[in-house]
Enzyme design. Structure first.
Site, PDB file in Angstrom:
ATOM      1  N   ASP A 118       0.855  -1.189   0.000  1.00  0.00           N
ATOM      2  CA  ASP A 118       0.000   0.000   0.000  1.00  0.00           C
ATOM      3  C   ASP A 118       0.891   1.239   0.000  1.00  0.00           C
ATOM      4  O   ASP A 118       1.920   1.286   0.666  1.00  0.00           O
ATOM      5  CB  ASP A 118      -0.911   0.002   1.240  1.00  0.00           C
ATOM      6  CG  ASP A 118      -2.041   1.013   1.113  1.00  0.00           C
ATOM      7  OD1 ASP A 118      -3.194   0.586   0.934  1.00  0.00           O
ATOM      8  OD2 ASP A 118      -1.772   2.237   1.179  1.00  0.00           O
ATOM      9  N   ILE A 119       0.478   2.260  -0.764  1.00  0.00           N
ATOM     10  CA  ILE A 119       1.303   3.467  -0.912  1.00  0.00           C
ATOM     11  C   ILE A 119       1.322   4.291   0.376  1.00  0.00           C
ATOM     12  O   ILE A 119       2.266   5.045   0.620  1.00  0.00           O
ATOM     13  CB  ILE A 119       0.797   4.307  -2.117  1.00  0.00           C
ATOM     14  CG1 ILE A 119       1.890   5.187  -2.667  1.00  0.00           C
ATOM     15  CG2 ILE A 119      -0.446   5.101  -1.775  1.00  0.00           C
ATOM     16  CD1 ILE A 119       1.574   5.762  -4.040  1.00  0.00           C
ATOM     17  N   ASN A 156     -13.021  -3.243   1.968  1.00  0.00           N
ATOM     18  CA  ASN A 156     -14.084  -2.246   1.990  1.00  0.00           C
ATOM     19  C   ASN A 156     -14.857  -2.354   0.690  1.00  0.00           C
ATOM     20  O   ASN A 156     -14.255  -2.531  -0.377  1.00  0.00           O
ATOM     21  CB  ASN A 156     -13.484  -0.849   2.139  1.00  0.00           C
ATOM     22  CG  ASN A 156     -12.718  -0.685   3.444  1.00  0.00           C
ATOM     23  OD1 ASN A 156     -13.191  -1.113   4.479  1.00  0.00           O
ATOM     24  ND2 ASN A 156     -11.545  -0.107   3.376  1.00  0.00           N
ATOM     25  N   GLN A 203     -15.281   2.376   0.460  1.00  0.00           N
ATOM     26  CA  GLN A 203     -14.290   1.919  -0.526  1.00  0.00           C
ATOM     27  C   GLN A 203     -13.831   3.107  -1.368  1.00  0.00           C
ATOM     28  O   GLN A 203     -14.653   3.834  -1.925  1.00  0.00           O
ATOM     29  CB  GLN A 203     -14.928   0.852  -1.427  1.00  0.00           C
ATOM     30  CG  GLN A 203     -13.967   0.278  -2.458  1.00  0.00           C
ATOM     31  CD  GLN A 203     -14.621  -0.824  -3.291  1.00  0.00           C
ATOM     32  OE1 GLN A 203     -15.822  -1.063  -3.189  1.00  0.00           O
ATOM     33  NE2 GLN A 203     -13.827  -1.479  -4.110  1.00  0.00           N
ATOM     34  N   HIS A 236      -9.865  -5.151  -3.424  1.00  0.00           N
ATOM     35  CA  HIS A 236      -8.570  -5.319  -2.769  1.00  0.00           C
ATOM     36  C   HIS A 236      -8.803  -5.751  -1.333  1.00  0.00           C
ATOM     37  O   HIS A 236      -9.697  -5.235  -0.658  1.00  0.00           O
ATOM     38  CB  HIS A 236      -7.725  -4.041  -2.818  1.00  0.00           C
ATOM     39  CG  HIS A 236      -8.439  -2.792  -2.421  1.00  0.00           C
ATOM     40  ND1 HIS A 236      -9.364  -2.190  -3.238  1.00  0.00           N
ATOM     41  CD2 HIS A 236      -8.367  -2.047  -1.294  1.00  0.00           C
ATOM     42  CE1 HIS A 236      -9.840  -1.105  -2.628  1.00  0.00           C
ATOM     43  NE2 HIS A 236      -9.270  -1.006  -1.446  1.00  0.00           N
ATOM     44  N   HIS A 286      -6.901  -5.712   2.157  1.00  0.00           N
ATOM     45  CA  HIS A 286      -5.765  -5.163   2.903  1.00  0.00           C
ATOM     46  C   HIS A 286      -5.278  -6.247   3.870  1.00  0.00           C
ATOM     47  O   HIS A 286      -6.089  -6.799   4.625  1.00  0.00           O
ATOM     48  CB  HIS A 286      -6.192  -3.976   3.766  1.00  0.00           C
ATOM     49  CG  HIS A 286      -6.769  -2.809   3.035  1.00  0.00           C
ATOM     50  ND1 HIS A 286      -6.075  -1.641   2.838  1.00  0.00           N
ATOM     51  CD2 HIS A 286      -7.992  -2.614   2.477  1.00  0.00           C
ATOM     52  CE1 HIS A 286      -6.859  -0.769   2.198  1.00  0.00           C
ATOM     53  NE2 HIS A 286      -8.012  -1.333   1.970  1.00  0.00           N
TER      54      HIS A 286
HETATM   55  P1  5GP Z   1      -9.906   1.499   0.254  1.00  0.00           P
HETATM   56  O1  5GP Z   1     -10.269   2.697   1.063  1.00  0.00           O
HETATM   57  O2  5GP Z   1     -10.459   1.569  -1.144  1.00  0.00           O
HETATM   58  O3  5GP Z   1     -10.183   0.200   0.941  1.00  0.00           O
HETATM   59  O4  5GP Z   1      -8.322   1.520   0.163  1.00  0.00           O
HETATM   60  C1  5GP Z   1      -7.601   2.024  -0.905  1.00  0.00           C
HETATM   61  C2  5GP Z   1      -6.123   1.871  -0.557  1.00  0.00           C
HETATM   62  O5  5GP Z   1      -5.380   2.045  -1.746  1.00  0.00           O
HETATM   63  C3  5GP Z   1      -5.593   2.891   0.463  1.00  0.00           C
HETATM   64  O6  5GP Z   1      -5.036   2.185   1.570  1.00  0.00           O
HETATM   65  C4  5GP Z   1      -4.542   3.673  -0.324  1.00  0.00           C
HETATM   66  O7  5GP Z   1      -3.413   4.029   0.461  1.00  0.00           O
HETATM   67  C5  5GP Z   1      -4.170   2.709  -1.452  1.00  0.00           C
HETATM   68  N1  5GP Z   1      -3.731   3.345  -2.676  1.00  0.00           N
HETATM   69  C6  5GP Z   1      -4.350   4.377  -3.321  1.00  0.00           C
HETATM   70  N2  5GP Z   1      -3.674   4.686  -4.438  1.00  0.00           N
HETATM   71  C7  5GP Z   1      -2.613   3.851  -4.509  1.00  0.00           C
HETATM   72  C8  5GP Z   1      -1.546   3.689  -5.445  1.00  0.00           C
HETATM   73  O8  5GP Z   1      -1.430   4.391  -6.446  1.00  0.00           O
HETATM   74  N3  5GP Z   1      -0.642   2.706  -5.177  1.00  0.00           N
HETATM   75  C9  5GP Z   1      -0.733   1.905  -4.072  1.00  0.00           C
HETATM   76  N4  5GP Z   1       0.214   0.987  -3.915  1.00  0.00           N
HETATM   77  N5  5GP Z   1      -1.737   2.028  -3.185  1.00  0.00           N
HETATM   78  C10 5GP Z   1      -2.646   2.992  -3.380  1.00  0.00           C
END
Ligand code: 5GP
Length: 126
Positions: free
Chosen positions: A35-36, A97, A104, A110, A112
């Protein structure tokens, strides 16, 4: 109406190689990468390569081979990142999520995998 999938989402771009990623493991149907913005010492995202927006989309419409590969990859990531519970290991949290109530942000499934520290309760209590 069915499930919608936006192929301009950031993980679709990662899968097409348009955006770099720190790959942890890649298999035929699955990609795992860092994760970034890590929220724990271990924070890996596991995604299917196919165009599935969320866990419910994936588990209803993906092939058996994709579902098997995805789940096995989660297990391998836990082993590789040393968060597995085997042999008294400290464990991890898997979160996915989905949609509006799930908050989400990226509309490609995805999971985590978070670990490496005590993560506390699953959700804050109201
Ligand atoms: P969500 O809220 O959709 O469950 O989580 C999205 C996740 O994607 C977040 O933890 C965010 O840090 C990660 N993320 C968003 N953009 C990027 C990206 O460009 N590269 C990576 N490796 N992770 C990302």
């Amino acid at each position: 109406m069915g499930y919608a999938y936006d192929d301009q989402n950031i993980f679709a771009k990662i899968l097409r190689g348009e955006i770099p990623n720190k790959t942890v493991l890649e298999t035929e149907h699955t990609l795992a990468f860092a994760d970034i913005q890590p929220q724990a010492p271990v924070h890996v995202l596991v995604i299917p390569k196919g165009p599935y927006a969320s866990l419910d989309h994936f588990t209803q419409e993906a092939s058996d081979a994709e579902i098997l590969d995805f789940n096995r990859t989660i297990g391998k990531v836990c082993e590789m990142t040393k968060v597995e519970t085997k042999d008294g290991g400290m464990g991890f949290r898997a979160i996915t999520n989905a949609g509006v109530h799930g908050h989400q942000e990226v509309p490609h499934l995805h999971v985590h995998i978070l670990g490496g520290r005590q993560l506390g309760r699953m959700l804050p209590r109201d």
